[in-house]
Write a protein that holds these residues in place. Structure first.
Motif, PDB file in Angstrom:
ATOM      1  N   GLU A  83       0.831  -1.203   0.000  1.00 35.07           N
ATOM      2  CA  GLU A  83       0.000   0.000   0.000  1.00 35.07           C
ATOM      3  C   GLU A  83       0.871   1.262   0.000  1.00 35.07           C
ATOM      4  OE1 GLU A  83      -2.610  -0.171   3.292  1.00 35.07           O
ATOM      5  OE2 GLU A  83      -3.586  -2.034   2.682  1.00 35.07           O
ATOM      6  N   ASN A  84       0.382   2.281  -0.673  1.00 36.34           N
ATOM      7  CA  ASN A  84       1.013   3.607  -0.691  1.00 36.34           C
ATOM      8  C   ASN A  84       2.416   3.618  -1.306  1.00 36.34           C
ATOM      9  OD1 ASN A  84      -1.239   4.711   0.729  1.00 36.34           O
ATOM     10  ND2 ASN A  84      -0.352   4.013   2.659  1.00 36.34           N
ATOM     11  N   TRP A  85       2.757   2.599  -2.099  1.00 33.28           N
ATOM     12  CA  TRP A  85       4.087   2.580  -2.720  1.00 33.28           C
ATOM     13  C   TRP A  85       4.258   3.733  -3.700  1.00 33.28           C
ATOM     14  CZ3 TRP A  85       8.745   0.603  -2.023  1.00 33.28           C
ATOM     15  CH2 TRP A  85       8.889  -0.510  -1.189  1.00 33.28           C
ATOM     16  N   LEU A  86       3.196   4.066  -4.405  1.00 36.16           N
ATOM     17  CA  LEU A  86       3.283   5.149  -5.378  1.00 36.16           C
ATOM     18  C   LEU A  86       3.567   6.482  -4.680  1.00 36.16           C
ATOM     19  CD1 LEU A  86       3.104   5.494  -8.421  1.00 36.16           C
ATOM     20  CD2 LEU A  86       0.689   6.062  -8.167  1.00 36.16           C
ATOM     21  N   LEU A 125      22.565   4.532 -10.572  1.00 34.63           N
ATOM     22  CA  LEU A 125      21.721   5.518 -11.237  1.00 34.63           C
ATOM     23  C   LEU A 125      20.694   4.838 -12.133  1.00 34.63           C
ATOM     24  CD1 LEU A 125      24.361   8.248 -12.180  1.00 34.63           C
ATOM     25  CD2 LEU A 125      22.535   8.429 -10.491  1.00 34.63           C
ATOM     26  N   PHE A 126      21.103   3.742 -12.776  1.00 33.70           N
ATOM     27  CA  PHE A 126      20.176   3.005 -13.636  1.00 33.70           C
ATOM     28  C   PHE A 126      18.984   2.498 -12.825  1.00 33.70           C
ATOM     29  CE2 PHE A 126      18.779  -1.193 -15.153  1.00 33.70           C
ATOM     30  CZ  PHE A 126      18.267  -0.845 -16.396  1.00 33.70           C
ATOM     31  N   TYR A 127      19.246   1.848 -11.711  1.00 27.28           N
ATOM     32  CA  TYR A 127      18.152   1.287 -10.915  1.00 27.28           C
ATOM     33  C   TYR A 127      17.390   2.379 -10.152  1.00 27.28           C
ATOM     34  CZ  TYR A 127      19.755  -3.327 -12.143  1.00 27.28           C
ATOM     35  OH  TYR A 127      20.103  -4.456 -12.863  1.00 27.28           O
ATOM     36  N   ALA A 128      18.065   3.495  -9.842  1.00 30.06           N
ATOM     37  CA  ALA A 128      17.346   4.617  -9.246  1.00 30.06           C
ATOM     38  C   ALA A 128      16.324   5.179 -10.240  1.00 30.06           C
ATOM     39  CB  ALA A 128      18.333   5.704  -8.823  1.00 30.06           C
ATOM     40  N   LEU A 129      16.715   5.248 -11.515  1.00 27.70           N
ATOM     41  CA  LEU A 129      15.779   5.697 -12.552  1.00 27.70           C
ATOM     42  C   LEU A 129      14.664   4.674 -12.758  1.00 27.70           C
ATOM     43  CD1 LEU A 129      18.248   7.196 -15.180  1.00 27.70           C
ATOM     44  CD2 LEU A 129      16.598   8.445 -13.786  1.00 27.70           C
ATOM     45  N   VAL A 130      15.028   3.384 -12.692  1.00 25.82           N
ATOM     46  CA  VAL A 130      14.018   2.324 -12.809  1.00 25.82           C
ATOM     47  C   VAL A 130      12.971   2.484 -11.712  1.00 25.82           C
ATOM     48  CG1 VAL A 130      13.638  -0.156 -12.478  1.00 25.82           C
ATOM     49  CG2 VAL A 130      15.420   0.623 -14.039  1.00 25.82           C
ATOM     50  N   ASN A 131      13.442   2.665 -10.468  1.00 23.05           N
ATOM     51  CA  ASN A 131      12.501   2.800  -9.346  1.00 23.05           C
ATOM     52  C   ASN A 131      11.732   4.113  -9.407  1.00 23.05           C
ATOM     53  OD1 ASN A 131      12.999   0.340  -7.989  1.00 23.05           O
ATOM     54  ND2 ASN A 131      14.892   1.147  -7.133  1.00 23.05           N
ATOM     55  N   GLY A 132      12.408   5.168  -9.882  1.00 22.95           N
ATOM     56  CA  GLY A 132      11.770   6.470  -9.889  1.00 22.95           C
ATOM     57  C   GLY A 132      10.812   6.696 -11.046  1.00 22.95           C
ATOM     58  N   LEU A 133      11.003   5.971 -12.151  1.00 26.90           N
ATOM     59  CA  LEU A 133      10.172   6.202 -13.331  1.00 26.90           C
ATOM     60  C   LEU A 133       9.371   4.966 -13.739  1.00 26.90           C
ATOM     61  CD1 LEU A 133      12.734   8.264 -15.477  1.00 26.90           C
ATOM     62  CD2 LEU A 133      10.842   9.136 -14.100  1.00 26.90           C
ATOM     63  N   ILE A 134      10.089   3.885 -14.071  1.00 24.78           N
ATOM     64  CA  ILE A 134       9.404   2.706 -14.622  1.00 24.78           C
ATOM     65  C   ILE A 134       8.545   2.013 -13.580  1.00 24.78           C
ATOM     66  CG2 ILE A 134       9.718   0.486 -15.781  1.00 24.78           C
ATOM     67  CD1 ILE A 134      12.316   1.557 -16.935  1.00 24.78           C
ATOM     68  N   VAL A 135       9.098   1.821 -12.373  1.00 27.21           N
ATOM     69  CA  VAL A 135       8.335   1.158 -11.315  1.00 27.21           C
ATOM     70  C   VAL A 135       7.103   1.992 -10.941  1.00 27.21           C
ATOM     71  CG1 VAL A 135       8.374   0.477  -8.886  1.00 27.21           C
ATOM     72  CG2 VAL A 135      10.251  -0.191 -10.390  1.00 27.21           C
ATOM     73  N   TYR A 166       5.469   3.931 -12.897  1.00 25.80           N
ATOM     74  CA  TYR A 166       4.506   3.763 -13.993  1.00 25.80           C
ATOM     75  C   TYR A 166       3.788   2.425 -13.879  1.00 25.80           C
ATOM     76  CZ  TYR A 166       2.714   3.028 -18.714  1.00 25.80           C
ATOM     77  OH  TYR A 166       1.906   2.737 -19.789  1.00 25.80           O
ATOM     78  N   LYS A 167       4.543   1.357 -13.583  1.00 24.90           N
ATOM     79  CA  LYS A 167       3.934   0.032 -13.479  1.00 24.90           C
ATOM     80  C   LYS A 167       2.938  -0.033 -12.319  1.00 24.90           C
ATOM     81  CE  LYS A 167       7.429  -2.923 -15.670  1.00 24.90           C
ATOM     82  NZ  LYS A 167       6.486  -3.647 -16.540  1.00 24.90           N
ATOM     83  N   ILE A 168       3.272   0.624 -11.193  1.00 25.86           N
ATOM     84  CA  ILE A 168       2.352   0.620 -10.053  1.00 25.86           C
ATOM     85  C   ILE A 168       1.083   1.394 -10.399  1.00 25.86           C
ATOM     86  CG2 ILE A 168       2.025   1.390  -7.669  1.00 25.86           C
ATOM     87  CD1 ILE A 168       4.980   0.908  -7.194  1.00 25.86           C
ATOM     88  N   SER A 169       1.239   2.500 -11.127  1.00 26.95           N
ATOM     89  CA  SER A 169       0.064   3.293 -11.504  1.00 26.95           C
ATOM     90  C   SER A 169      -0.874   2.514 -12.419  1.00 26.95           C
ATOM     91  CB  SER A 169       0.495   4.586 -12.191  1.00 26.95           C
ATOM     92  OG  SER A 169       1.117   4.319 -13.440  1.00 26.95           O
ATOM     93  N   LYS A 170      -0.333   1.560 -13.185  1.00 28.54           N
ATOM     94  CA  LYS A 170      -1.153   0.742 -14.080  1.00 28.54           C
ATOM     95  C   LYS A 170      -1.612  -0.563 -13.439  1.00 28.54           C
ATOM     96  CE  LYS A 170      -0.842   3.530 -17.588  1.00 28.54           C
ATOM     97  NZ  LYS A 170      -2.037   4.253 -18.074  1.00 28.54           N
ATOM     98  N   ASN A 171      -0.838  -1.016 -12.436  1.00 28.32           N
ATOM     99  CA  ASN A 171      -1.155  -2.285 -11.791  1.00 28.32           C
ATOM    100  C   ASN A 171      -0.826  -2.164 -10.303  1.00 28.32           C
ATOM    101  OD1 ASN A 171      -1.562  -4.912 -10.989  1.00 28.32           O
ATOM    102  ND2 ASN A 171       0.200  -5.760 -12.084  1.00 28.32           N
ATOM    103  N   ALA A 172      -1.849  -1.959  -9.487  1.00 25.22           N
ATOM    104  CA  ALA A 172      -1.658  -1.729  -8.049  1.00 25.22           C
ATOM    105  C   ALA A 172      -1.041  -2.924  -7.332  1.00 25.22           C
ATOM    106  CB  ALA A 172      -2.988  -1.373  -7.394  1.00 25.22           C
ATOM    107  N   SER A 173      -1.123  -4.123  -7.936  1.00 28.21           N
ATOM    108  CA  SER A 173      -0.581  -5.327  -7.299  1.00 28.21           C
ATOM    109  C   SER A 173       0.901  -5.541  -7.633  1.00 28.21           C
ATOM    110  CB  SER A 173      -1.380  -6.556  -7.727  1.00 28.21           C
ATOM    111  OG  SER A 173      -1.259  -6.780  -9.125  1.00 28.21           O
TER     112      SER A 173
END
Length: 363
Positions: A171-174, A229-239, A241-248
């Motif tokens: 919960e509240n990850w986003l 920096l790569f994984y920081a960008l992954v967590n900050g952007l891609i992850v 986005y994925k949470i916003s599309k799929n809450a699970s």
């Protein structure tokens, strides 16, 4: 003894991170982060560990002078006259107060507990910065830069460690990632700026310092910033986005992976910080790194400098680096185990390091 000192410094940085991350997250309202279950025993062990692990380098100094002065006299002199010893005295004092705070604070006093805990944690970090290489060479700029450096990294690593290993739900990850992205960027900026100030104090010629162990450790630390920096960008952007599309969607593995890389940087820092800094007339035959000698056996004297010449080996390792970067990206989208992704990250750093080493010529 050197290995014991290195291990103690890694564990000391880990204690700082656990405490800084825990106290900061306690101050964050619950609707801005997942539910956390931070064991009080973890905070207590971390607080107790700080003076123990900080004492190991001091003990190393005591053992060094003990054959001449005797053990008890050496302990007295180091703890009362050496900077490392007097700084540790304050580390012990601050840590005792922190331990008592953790033991006697009631659950109803959580906010005050977090504020005081954070203040005492940063105080203990300051005592360690006080006895650093940079602090010895330039007490004003060195101590302040090292303090900011340690605080920024401890907050960054600490939040990731606590969130990655002690969050109870998704919960509240986003909301968490939204504010933590700003915190992580701020910590990165503070780490970079303070690192530049410390390098200006400690290092005479960054690239030339690669010929000695301290410089090579510094280079490896900086290279590990690339997968970080790569994984920081992954967590900050891609992850996000994925949470916003799929809450699970479960972001925990990638938070843990980022913390693994930061822990690797901690380890490298602990290793090279035990080496003499490249300051003054440091280019002696004894000071040259054996690893550098492995790649380059050219004669080296006090006036030697490092240059670069591209060759076939450079090209080979360049393409290997691109391949490993592609595997890192692929491992994320294929949801590979985080240990495999971490392995690709380490191999990427090793490939870039080797590419630089085979490209170097000594002039």
């Amino acid at each position: 003894m050197e290995i014991l000192v290195i291990i103690s410094q890694v564990l000391l940085y880990l204690c700082f991170s656990v405490l800084a991350g825990s106290f900061l997250l306690m101050l964050v309202p619950r609707h801005y982060r997942p539910e956390l279950n931070i064991p009080k025993s973890l905070l207590l062990l971390s607080a107790i560990g700080i003076p123990i692990f900080a004492f190991i380098p001091v003990w190393d100094i005591i053992l060094f002078i003990a054959p001449r002065l005797g053990l008890m006299e050496s302990i007295k002199i180091v703890l009362t006259t050496y900077t490392a010893g007097t700084a540790w005295d304050f580390t012990l004092l601050v840590s005792i107060v922190l331990v008592l705070l953790i033991i006697f604070t009631k659950s109803t006093e959580k906010t005050l507990f977090a504020y005081l805990g954070a203040l005492l944690t940063f105080g203990s970090i300051f005592t360690v910065a006080w006895s650093s290489h940079a602090g010895a060479l330039n007490p004003q700029i060195g101590i302040i830069s090292d303090f900011i450096h340690l605080v920024a990294v401890s907050i960054w690593v600490g939040v990731l460690l606590i969130m990655g290993w002690f969050s109870n739900n998704h919960e509240n990850w986003l909301k968490f990632l939204s504010w933590f992205s700003i915190v992580a960027f701020s910590c990165l900026s503070a780490t970079a700026l303070s690192g530049l100030f410390m390098m200006d104090v400690i290092v005479d010629g960054y690239i030339d310092s690669w010929m000695v162990s301290y410089g090579q450790g510094l280079l490896l630390k900086h290279l590990f910033m690339l997968p970080l920096l790569f994984y920081a960008l992954v967590n900050g952007l891609i992850v996000k986005y994925k949470i916003s599309k799929n809450a699970s969607f479960n972001p925990t593995p990638w938070i843990r992976l980022e913390s693994f890389i930061l822990f690797a940087i901690f380890t490298i820092t602990a290793i090279f910080s035990q080496q003499p800094p490249p300051h003054g007339n440091y280019l002696t035959n004894e000071a040259i790194s054996p690893l550098f000698r492995f790649f380059n056996d050219a004669p080296i004297d006090i006036n030697s400098t490092v240059g670069f010449v591209v060759n076939s080996n450079t090209v080979i390792f360049f393409f290997l680096t691109v391949l490993l970067l592609g595997l890192m990206v692929l491992s994320f989208f294929r949801k590979a185990p985080i240990l495999l992704s971490f392995l690709f990250s380490c191999l990427l750093v090793a490939s870039i390091f080797t590419m630089l080493m085979v490209t170097i010529v000594v002039r």
